[in-house]
Scaffold this active site. Structure first.
Site, short mmCIF file in Angstrom:
data_model
loop_
_atom_site.label_atom_id
_atom_site.label_comp_id
_atom_site.label_asym_id
_atom_site.label_seq_id
_atom_site.Cartn_x
_atom_site.Cartn_y
_atom_site.Cartn_z
N CYS A 2 0.85 -1.18 0.00
CA CYS A 2 0.00 0.00 0.00
C CYS A 2 0.89 1.24 0.00
O CYS A 2 1.91 1.29 0.67
CB CYS A 2 -0.94 0.10 1.20
SG CYS A 2 -2.10 -1.26 1.30
N ARG A 27 3.72 -0.31 -4.97
CA ARG A 27 3.48 -0.90 -3.65
C ARG A 27 2.15 -1.64 -3.58
O ARG A 27 1.89 -2.37 -2.61
CB ARG A 27 3.49 0.20 -2.58
CG ARG A 27 4.76 0.98 -2.52
CD ARG A 27 4.68 2.06 -1.47
NE ARG A 27 4.58 1.48 -0.14
CZ ARG A 27 5.60 1.11 0.60
NH1 ARG A 27 6.81 1.27 0.15
NH2 ARG A 27 5.42 0.60 1.79
N TRP A 75 -2.85 -2.63 -1.71
CA TRP A 75 -2.58 -4.05 -1.94
C TRP A 75 -3.39 -4.77 -0.87
O TRP A 75 -3.09 -4.67 0.32
CB TRP A 75 -1.09 -4.35 -1.79
CG TRP A 75 -0.73 -5.75 -2.15
CD1 TRP A 75 -0.45 -6.24 -3.39
CD2 TRP A 75 -0.62 -6.87 -1.26
NE1 TRP A 75 -0.17 -7.57 -3.34
CE2 TRP A 75 -0.27 -7.99 -2.05
CE3 TRP A 75 -0.80 -7.04 0.12
CZ2 TRP A 75 -0.09 -9.26 -1.50
CZ3 TRP A 75 -0.62 -8.30 0.66
CH2 TRP A 75 -0.26 -9.40 -0.14
N ASN A 101 -1.34 1.87 5.77
CA ASN A 101 -0.51 0.82 5.19
C ASN A 101 -0.07 -0.07 6.35
O ASN A 101 0.51 0.43 7.31
CB ASN A 101 0.70 1.44 4.49
CG ASN A 101 1.76 0.42 4.14
OD1 ASN A 101 1.45 -0.73 3.84
ND2 ASN A 101 3.02 0.83 4.18
N GLY A 102 -0.39 -1.36 6.27
CA GLY A 102 -0.01 -2.27 7.36
C GLY A 102 -1.18 -3.16 7.73
O GLY A 102 -2.13 -3.29 6.96
N GLU A 486 16.17 -17.95 -9.86
CA GLU A 486 15.82 -16.56 -10.16
C GLU A 486 15.15 -16.46 -11.54
O GLU A 486 14.17 -15.72 -11.71
CB GLU A 486 17.08 -15.69 -10.06
CG GLU A 486 16.90 -14.22 -10.35
CD GLU A 486 15.86 -13.50 -9.49
OE1 GLU A 486 15.41 -14.06 -8.48
OE2 GLU A 486 15.48 -12.38 -9.86
N LYS A 490 11.37 -15.05 -12.14
CA LYS A 490 11.08 -13.94 -13.07
C LYS A 490 9.97 -14.35 -14.02
O LYS A 490 9.02 -13.62 -14.23
CB LYS A 490 12.30 -13.55 -13.92
CG LYS A 490 13.39 -12.74 -13.29
CD LYS A 490 13.02 -11.39 -12.79
CE LYS A 490 12.42 -11.44 -11.44
NZ LYS A 490 13.20 -11.32 -10.26
N GLU A 493 6.46 -14.78 -12.21
CA GLU A 493 5.83 -13.59 -11.62
C GLU A 493 5.34 -12.60 -12.66
O GLU A 493 4.36 -11.89 -12.43
CB GLU A 493 6.71 -12.92 -10.57
CG GLU A 493 7.94 -12.23 -11.08
CD GLU A 493 8.78 -11.61 -9.97
OE1 GLU A 493 8.24 -11.21 -8.94
OE2 GLU A 493 10.01 -11.53 -10.16
N HIS A 509 15.28 -36.78 -9.87
CA HIS A 509 14.58 -37.19 -8.65
C HIS A 509 13.13 -36.73 -8.64
O HIS A 509 12.55 -36.56 -7.58
CB HIS A 509 15.34 -36.67 -7.43
CG HIS A 509 16.75 -37.20 -7.37
ND1 HIS A 509 17.05 -38.49 -6.99
CD2 HIS A 509 17.93 -36.62 -7.70
CE1 HIS A 509 18.36 -38.67 -7.07
NE2 HIS A 509 18.91 -37.54 -7.51
N LYS A 608 5.71 -4.44 -4.60
CA LYS A 608 7.17 -4.35 -4.55
C LYS A 608 7.70 -4.48 -3.12
O LYS A 608 8.74 -5.08 -2.90
CB LYS A 608 7.57 -2.99 -5.13
CG LYS A 608 9.05 -2.76 -5.22
CD LYS A 608 9.60 -3.41 -6.45
CE LYS A 608 11.10 -3.31 -6.55
NZ LYS A 608 11.64 -4.42 -7.33
C1 AGP Z 1 11.11 -10.63 -6.99
O1 AGP Z 1 11.15 -10.15 -8.25
C2 AGP Z 1 10.31 -9.88 -6.02
N1 AGP Z 1 10.43 -8.50 -6.14
C3 AGP Z 1 10.37 -10.43 -4.60
O2 AGP Z 1 10.63 -11.77 -4.59
C4 AGP Z 1 11.35 -9.71 -3.63
O3 AGP Z 1 12.66 -10.05 -3.91
C5 AGP Z 1 10.96 -10.09 -2.19
O4 AGP Z 1 9.65 -9.65 -1.94
C6 AGP Z 1 11.90 -9.49 -1.17
O5 AGP Z 1 11.89 -8.10 -1.21
P1 AGP Z 1 13.06 -7.25 -0.60
O6 AGP Z 1 14.29 -7.55 -1.36
O7 AGP Z 1 12.61 -5.82 -0.79
O8 AGP Z 1 13.18 -7.62 0.83
#
Ligand code: AGP
Length: 613
Positions: A2, A27, A75, A101-102, A486, A490, A493, A509, A608
């Site tokens: 948020c 956010r 969010w 936010n929270g 990774e 990517k 997501e 396995h 984010k």
């Molecule tokens: C990945 O592309 C995401 N943005 C997510 O996995 C992110 O790395 C994770 O939420 C951790 O965030 P941070 O690095 O801000 O702690």
């Protein structure tokens, strides 16, 4: 998650808030709302499910007059994304309004008590409970807005960054924070409030980072900050280093693509002033104070989430290889709840782009209580994690706005590589000649990343072939394994294709059962110590008719004979593979997602900054 924005001053609040919400949309982006206040018209609220642009369209013709207001981009946690669950939320009599936010963890108990007193609720959110609680306290104790908020927050369990307005005090904003970020911009006869500095930067460079349990009383020419204990705190005003152009797309179609292309620069910035190849020296100013302690440690625990956790896995390989210290890499969310064994001899490295991830913050607090030394590797300067760690190193990647981490990951890996070599130097586990050699090669990495980016058109042509895939496997060995993880993250997501990353040898396995002619398998296959083994894994995939896309070293011939598609990366030291091999995977995911019509900067359901656990 948020995003919140508040403004009080002499300019039209609506425009500032809308612009600010667009900057904070990373956010959360499932609904947005704005409340404005002025003496003649009182409090007006406009809110809508969807993006900030949907709110703008919805409110195109409304009266936007007013120089005091606040806005929110959501969010969803409590209550589905909908108009009625959007913020701002009003009190029963609609004279008070809040953005939040929270999470208010004890909202259910508070709600029950308030309902018993006759309060009726219009949404399913935890936030609405807080504004009713403020209303109840104000009515029963005849207090002003600031005092009512202060007393109400004493009853709240959870995390919050809030802004509250009242029709009865139309020249005041009250803001407070606990475990959710909040910045106050100090202008000339005006104040700005936001979740981060991005909505503020074009108006003022002077900011105050509100601390946990602080409440701000804000008028256009007055700011008082107190603790929840009602004692006045003297605010510390600092100057922002952020520049406006860092927050814009700079001619790219998306922030994600811009950030992918920024990596030669961001990796260079991350190393600037920190490596001295000729002398084989690493200078990490933030760690100097702890250099003696780091010489004699028995163990390092790395805590992080998501992409940052993948960077932690890379660090495990490098620190164990060069500094010969055992490393454990933990998901912060698991670590904090499983009563881990931590002693004063442990060093914990917390990795986070945002510096606000709730689980990582909580894991830090736990490790701190047990006496460990905590080092932070963060991108956002002044965020909560660097402020709660003992020491650390910033990644200096600049603002990352695309929700999918790209340049933040390679910057994290760069800093962690430097930390591994710093430790090796201090502990005497790597001789000067080796350090000179490694640092000389590391200095060349930005140029090699530039070369990787030249494959963009070729990667687009491969993406066209796989845009309709429903599943995808990513395989790698050694540091190629976190790269595979990774790459899979990517792809899933931003394109919503189901993808998994595995150590290549683990394929037999279980995952091998998935392979048929429909299954794309991306294999990290550079010419390094595991080359022959990876070739065997590719054979196993081909024997089952899987489609192989291999990331290979420039000039490779062996893998090219068996893979369906290859993407070349320049030859480099095995230790630095993640900094190079990740680039084509970012581009592949990016192109597949764009070809599928996905919004790469704001993928569904994600945010984010994950400030809730
Ligand atoms: C990945 O592309 C995401 N943005 C997510 O996995 C992110 O790395 C994770 O939420 C951790 O965030 P941070 O690095 O801000 O702690």
């Amino acid at each position: 998650m948020c995003g919140i924005v508040g403004y009080i001053g002499h300019r039209p609040a609506w425009d500032i808030i809308v612009k600010g919400l667009k900057r904070l949309e990373y956010r959360g982006y499932d609904s947005a709302g704005i409340a404005l206040i002025n003496q003649e018209k009182g409090l007006r609220t406009y809110k809508k499910a969807g993006k900030v642009s949907d709110l703008e369209a919805f409110a195109a013709d409304v009266d936007k007059a007013g120089s005091i207001g606040m806005g929110h981009t959501r969010w969803a946690t409590h209550g589905a994304p909908s108009d009625r669950n959007s913020h701002p939320h009003s009190s029963g009599d609609r004279r008070l309004s809040i953005i939040h936010n929270g999470i208010i963890e004890n909202y259910a108990i508070l709600k029950e008590a308030l309902q018993a007193k006759g309060h009726e609720f219009r949404s399913d959110t935890d936030t609405e409970v807080l504004i009713h609680l403020i209303e109840e306290i104000q009515a029963s104790e005849k207090l002003d807005l600031f005092e009512s908020v202060r007393i109400a927050l004493k009853e709240v369990v959870g995390a919050y960054a809030i802004v509250v307005m009242s029709e009865d005090e139309p020249d005041v904003l009250v803001a407070a924070r606990k475990a959710s970020p909040m910045v106050i911009g100090v202008g000339d006869g005006e104040y700005f409030i936001a979740s981060d500095a991005s909505p503020i930067i074009e108006y003022t460079k002077n900011v105050i980072y509100l601390k946990d349990n602080q409440i701000a009383y804000v008028k256009k020419d007055e700011l008082v900050i107190k603790g929840t204990d009602n004692i006045v705190d003297t605010p510390y005003i600092q100057e922002l280093e952020l520049k406006l152009e860092m927050l814009e797309k700079g001619g790219f179609d998306s922030f994600m693509l811009k950030e992918i292309y920024e990596q030669p620069r961001s990796i260079r910035d991350c190393m600037r002033g920190r490596i001295y190849p000729k002398e084989g020296k690493i200078q990490l100013g933030g760690l100097n104070e702890y250099a003696d302690k780091l010489k004699n440690i028995d163990r390092i625990i790395i805590i992080a989430c998501g992409t940052s956790w993948h960077a932690g896995l890379v660090a495990e390989y490098l620190i164990e290889e060069y500094a010969r210290v055992p490393v454990e890499v933990e998901y912060a969310s698991e670590f904090r709840y499983r009563n881990p064994i931590i002693t004063e001899k442990d060093v914990v490295i917390a990795i986070s782009q945002s510096g606000e991830t709730a689980d990582t913050l909580a894991a830090i607090e736990l490790a701190k209580e047990k006496g460990a030394t905590i080092l932070g590797v963060c991108n956002v300067v002044g965020s909560s994690i660097p402020r709660s760690t003992h020491a650390g190193a910033y990644t200096h990647a600049g603002p990352e706005i695309g929700v999918a981490s790209t340049k933040a990951f390679t910057a994290q890996v760069t800093v962690l590589t430097l930390i591994s070599l710093f430790l090796a130097e201090k502990r005497g586990t790597l001789g000067q000649t080796q350090r000179v050699q490694l640092l000389t090669e590391l200095e060349e990495i930005p140029a090699l990343v530039e070369k990787c980016l030249e494959a963009n058109e070729h990667i687009l042509s491969i993406a066209e072939k796989f845009k309709d895939a429903t599943n995808c496997l990513f395989l790698g060995r050694g540091t190629g394994f976190p790269v595979a993880l990774e790459g899979a993250l990517k792809l899933k997501e931003i394109s919503y294709i189901h993808a998994e990353g595995y150590p290549a040898a683990e394929m037999k396995h279980g995952p091998i059962a998935l392979i048929d002619e429909e299954m794309p398998v991306v294999v990290i296959a550079p010419q390094n110590s595991s080359y022959e083994k990876v070739i065997s894994n590719i054979q196993e995939v081909k024997a089952r008719k899987g489609q192989v896309i291999a990331i290979v070293t420039e000039g490779d011939k062996e893998v090219k004979k068996m893979a369906d598609y290859t993407i070349e990366i320049p030859a480099a030291n095995e230790a630095f593979l993640p900094l190079i091999a990740t680039i084509p995977l970012q581009l592949l995911s990016y192109h597949i997602a764009v070809l599928r019509g996905c919004n790469v900067d704001q993928p569904r359901n994600l945010a984010k900054s994950v400030t809730v656990e």
